[in-house]
Design a protein around this motif. Sequence first.
Motif, PDB file in Angstrom:
ATOM      1  N   ARG A 208      48.648  24.673 -33.497  1.00  0.00           N
ATOM      2  CA  ARG A 208      49.143  23.304 -33.377  1.00  0.00           C
ATOM      3  C   ARG A 208      50.259  23.312 -32.350  1.00  0.00           C
ATOM      4  NH1 ARG A 208      51.321  19.362 -38.254  1.00  0.00           N
ATOM      5  NH2 ARG A 208      51.592  17.480 -36.938  1.00  0.00           N
ATOM      6  N   GLU A 209      50.059  22.538 -31.304  1.00  0.00           N
ATOM      7  CA  GLU A 209      51.012  22.533 -30.195  1.00  0.00           C
ATOM      8  C   GLU A 209      51.430  21.099 -29.913  1.00  0.00           C
ATOM      9  OE1 GLU A 209      51.362  24.252 -25.611  1.00  0.00           O
ATOM     10  OE2 GLU A 209      49.462  24.286 -26.682  1.00  0.00           O
ATOM     11  N   GLN A 210      52.711  20.901 -29.816  1.00  0.00           N
ATOM     12  CA  GLN A 210      53.246  19.586 -29.501  1.00  0.00           C
ATOM     13  C   GLN A 210      53.244  19.420 -27.972  1.00  0.00           C
ATOM     14  OE1 GLN A 210      54.008  17.275 -31.650  1.00  0.00           O
ATOM     15  NE2 GLN A 210      53.743  18.526 -33.503  1.00  0.00           N
ATOM     16  N   LEU A 211      52.497  18.473 -27.500  1.00  0.00           N
ATOM     17  CA  LEU A 211      52.377  18.229 -26.060  1.00  0.00           C
ATOM     18  C   LEU A 211      52.945  16.850 -25.737  1.00  0.00           C
ATOM     19  CD1 LEU A 211      48.745  19.562 -25.487  1.00  0.00           C
ATOM     20  CD2 LEU A 211      50.893  20.780 -25.119  1.00  0.00           C
ATOM     21  N   SER A 212      53.749  16.777 -24.687  1.00  0.00           N
ATOM     22  CA  SER A 212      54.387  15.533 -24.277  1.00  0.00           C
ATOM     23  C   SER A 212      53.924  15.169 -22.859  1.00  0.00           C
ATOM     24  CB  SER A 212      55.907  15.663 -24.320  1.00  0.00           C
ATOM     25  OG  SER A 212      56.525  14.534 -23.736  1.00  0.00           O
ATOM     26  N   VAL A 213      53.473  13.956 -22.701  1.00  0.00           N
ATOM     27  CA  VAL A 213      53.049  13.501 -21.369  1.00  0.00           C
ATOM     28  C   VAL A 213      54.231  13.472 -20.413  1.00  0.00           C
ATOM     29  CG1 VAL A 213      52.045  11.580 -20.076  1.00  0.00           C
ATOM     30  CG2 VAL A 213      51.110  12.191 -22.311  1.00  0.00           C
ATOM     31  N   ARG A 214      55.410  13.022 -20.890  1.00  0.00           N
ATOM     32  CA  ARG A 214      56.589  12.959 -20.044  1.00  0.00           C
ATOM     33  C   ARG A 214      57.008  14.357 -19.595  1.00  0.00           C
ATOM     34  NH1 ARG A 214      57.554   8.385 -17.397  1.00  0.00           N
ATOM     35  NH2 ARG A 214      57.067   6.611 -18.758  1.00  0.00           N
ATOM     36  N   GLU A 215      56.874  15.293 -20.481  1.00  0.00           N
ATOM     37  CA  GLU A 215      57.252  16.666 -20.120  1.00  0.00           C
ATOM     38  C   GLU A 215      56.353  17.184 -19.018  1.00  0.00           C
ATOM     39  OE1 GLU A 215      57.434  21.123 -22.138  1.00  0.00           O
ATOM     40  OE2 GLU A 215      57.119  19.353 -23.393  1.00  0.00           O
ATOM     41  N   TYR A 216      55.060  16.933 -19.142  1.00  0.00           N
ATOM     42  CA  TYR A 216      54.142  17.429 -18.125  1.00  0.00           C
ATOM     43  C   TYR A 216      54.221  16.613 -16.830  1.00  0.00           C
ATOM     44  CZ  TYR A 216      52.004  21.026 -20.967  1.00  0.00           C
ATOM     45  OH  TYR A 216      51.779  22.180 -21.682  1.00  0.00           O
ATOM     46  N   MET A 217      54.707  15.394 -16.922  1.00  0.00           N
ATOM     47  CA  MET A 217      54.985  14.657 -15.688  1.00  0.00           C
ATOM     48  C   MET A 217      56.066  15.367 -14.885  1.00  0.00           C
ATOM     49  SD  MET A 217      54.812  10.715 -17.091  1.00  0.00           S
ATOM     50  CE  MET A 217      55.447  10.012 -15.571  1.00  0.00           C
ATOM     51  N   SER A 218      57.091  15.856 -15.593  1.00  0.00           N
ATOM     52  CA  SER A 218      58.147  16.618 -14.916  1.00  0.00           C
ATOM     53  C   SER A 218      57.613  17.937 -14.388  1.00  0.00           C
ATOM     54  CB  SER A 218      59.310  16.879 -15.889  1.00  0.00           C
ATOM     55  OG  SER A 218      59.835  15.665 -16.374  1.00  0.00           O
ATOM     56  N   VAL A 219      56.678  18.559 -15.117  1.00  0.00           N
ATOM     57  CA  VAL A 219      56.107  19.820 -14.660  1.00  0.00           C
ATOM     58  C   VAL A 219      55.331  19.611 -13.354  1.00  0.00           C
ATOM     59  CG1 VAL A 219      54.422  21.619 -15.226  1.00  0.00           C
ATOM     60  CG2 VAL A 219      56.007  20.797 -16.982  1.00  0.00           C
ATOM     61  N   VAL A 220      54.555  18.535 -13.291  1.00  0.00           N
ATOM     62  CA  VAL A 220      53.780  18.259 -12.077  1.00  0.00           C
ATOM     63  C   VAL A 220      54.703  17.965 -10.899  1.00  0.00           C
ATOM     64  CG1 VAL A 220      52.123  16.673 -11.032  1.00  0.00           C
ATOM     65  CG2 VAL A 220      51.772  17.465 -13.374  1.00  0.00           C
ATOM     66  N   LEU A 221      55.790  17.196 -11.153  1.00  0.00           N
ATOM     67  CA  LEU A 221      56.718  16.878 -10.061  1.00  0.00           C
ATOM     68  C   LEU A 221      57.405  18.138  -9.547  1.00  0.00           C
ATOM     69  CD1 LEU A 221      58.316  13.539 -11.351  1.00  0.00           C
ATOM     70  CD2 LEU A 221      56.632  13.818  -9.539  1.00  0.00           C
ATOM     71  N   ARG A 222      57.795  19.040 -10.467  1.00  0.00           N
ATOM     72  CA  ARG A 222      58.423  20.287 -10.028  1.00  0.00           C
ATOM     73  C   ARG A 222      57.436  21.142  -9.243  1.00  0.00           C
ATOM     74  NH1 ARG A 222      60.778  20.147 -15.271  1.00  0.00           N
ATOM     75  NH2 ARG A 222      59.160  21.602 -16.009  1.00  0.00           N
ATOM     76  N   ARG A 223      56.184  21.107  -9.655  1.00  0.00           N
ATOM     77  CA  ARG A 223      55.178  21.898  -8.936  1.00  0.00           C
ATOM     78  C   ARG A 223      54.980  21.394  -7.521  1.00  0.00           C
ATOM     79  NH1 ARG A 223      52.414  24.364  -6.245  1.00  0.00           N
ATOM     80  NH2 ARG A 223      50.426  25.431  -6.651  1.00  0.00           N
ATOM     81  N   LEU A 224      55.126  20.089  -7.320  1.00  0.00           N
ATOM     82  CA  LEU A 224      54.911  19.508  -5.990  1.00  0.00           C
ATOM     83  C   LEU A 224      56.143  19.553  -5.109  1.00  0.00           C
ATOM     84  CD1 LEU A 224      52.819  16.340  -6.955  1.00  0.00           C
ATOM     85  CD2 LEU A 224      51.968  18.485  -5.988  1.00  0.00           C
ATOM     86  N   ILE A 250      46.534  13.317 -17.707  1.00  0.00           N
ATOM     87  CA  ILE A 250      47.118  12.018 -18.030  1.00  0.00           C
ATOM     88  C   ILE A 250      48.468  11.860 -17.338  1.00  0.00           C
ATOM     89  CG2 ILE A 250      48.010  10.594 -19.904  1.00  0.00           C
ATOM     90  CD1 ILE A 250      45.880  11.810 -21.709  1.00  0.00           C
ATOM     91  N   ALA A 251      49.264  12.948 -17.316  1.00  0.00           N
ATOM     92  CA  ALA A 251      50.571  12.896 -16.646  1.00  0.00           C
ATOM     93  C   ALA A 251      50.399  12.609 -15.154  1.00  0.00           C
ATOM     94  CB  ALA A 251      51.316  14.210 -16.858  1.00  0.00           C
ATOM     95  N   MET A 252      49.374  13.202 -14.551  1.00  0.00           N
ATOM     96  CA  MET A 252      49.135  12.981 -13.122  1.00  0.00           C
ATOM     97  C   MET A 252      48.720  11.531 -12.862  1.00  0.00           C
ATOM     98  SD  MET A 252      46.547  15.066 -10.643  1.00  0.00           S
ATOM     99  CE  MET A 252      47.138  16.577 -11.380  1.00  0.00           C
ATOM    100  N   LEU A 253      47.852  10.995 -13.728  1.00  0.00           N
ATOM    101  CA  LEU A 253      47.460   9.606 -13.557  1.00  0.00           C
ATOM    102  C   LEU A 253      48.637   8.659 -13.733  1.00  0.00           C
ATOM    103  CD1 LEU A 253      44.011   9.530 -15.427  1.00  0.00           C
ATOM    104  CD2 LEU A 253      44.431   9.679 -12.969  1.00  0.00           C
ATOM    105  N   GLU A 254      49.524   8.972 -14.657  1.00  0.00           N
ATOM    106  CA  GLU A 254      50.697   8.139 -14.868  1.00  0.00           C
ATOM    107  C   GLU A 254      51.615   8.172 -13.652  1.00  0.00           C
ATOM    108  OE1 GLU A 254      53.025   5.424 -16.974  1.00  0.00           O
ATOM    109  OE2 GLU A 254      51.001   6.188 -17.392  1.00  0.00           O
TER     110      GLU A 254
END
Length: 281
Positions: A208-224, A250-254
Amino acid sequence: MNDDVLPPAPPAPEADTPQVVDGIAVARLYGEPLFALPTDLYIPPDALEIFLEAFEGPLDLLLYLIRKQNFNILDIPMADVTRQYLAYVEQIRRHNLELAADYLLMAAMLIEIKSRMLLPPKKSDDGQEPEDPRAELVRRLLEYEQMKLAAARLDARPQLGRDVLRAQVTIEQAITPRFPEVDADDIRAAWADIMKRAKLHQHHKITREQLSVREYMSVVLRRLQGERFVEFRDLFDVTRGPAVMVVTFIAMLELARERLLELTQAEAFAPIYVRLSYTPH
């Protein structure tokens, strides 16, 4: 040998050869220079003719004669108009018989109208007054004058090529290349390809893993950050499982909806690339 014999004299110059020294030819006739104008040049009397008025047809001439003398077009003095008309037609007939044919037909019509006016009028069978013999001619003249005035108004309007010229503006193409828009079907196909590769790394481990769209939005921005272009599939970690990839997608689409990143491709069916949106300073 007799020493007193003189040598033969040189031949005399031909009389028709122009004897001109340092002269300039005034013209050339069949390729030969002409140094003097001929004295017996003949110009026919009808070589030059000037027409002060030009008419487009019999009705135009007839209307000109009526308007020039301020005659009432509804009450045309047939004798005067016919006399002047025939005088003009006689001038045309002398020089161009084919052109005078149409004018002669109108002349016959004028004479016929004049002769009918000289006869006593006859009442019709129903007792009404007979129609004026000039009525048909007046109707034709009025219609012709209306068309002529309408044509003059149209000719007075500005015409392209005569009064105005078409403006032409050359716009230079932008140096920066414009990438085509990424279609939704292309994104769906790329996503399906990533999901297919993710199944190769799938583990049967229940967590069971807690996943946050906002968190992964930040991950994608840092990657770019600091990258000009990143390929679409490189933003997904296939080893983390489908859940992480779904959240990343979903984070990328957002981020794209908020115009924080752009999806581009060089051409149709080419790999999709992701980059940060340009923000002017």
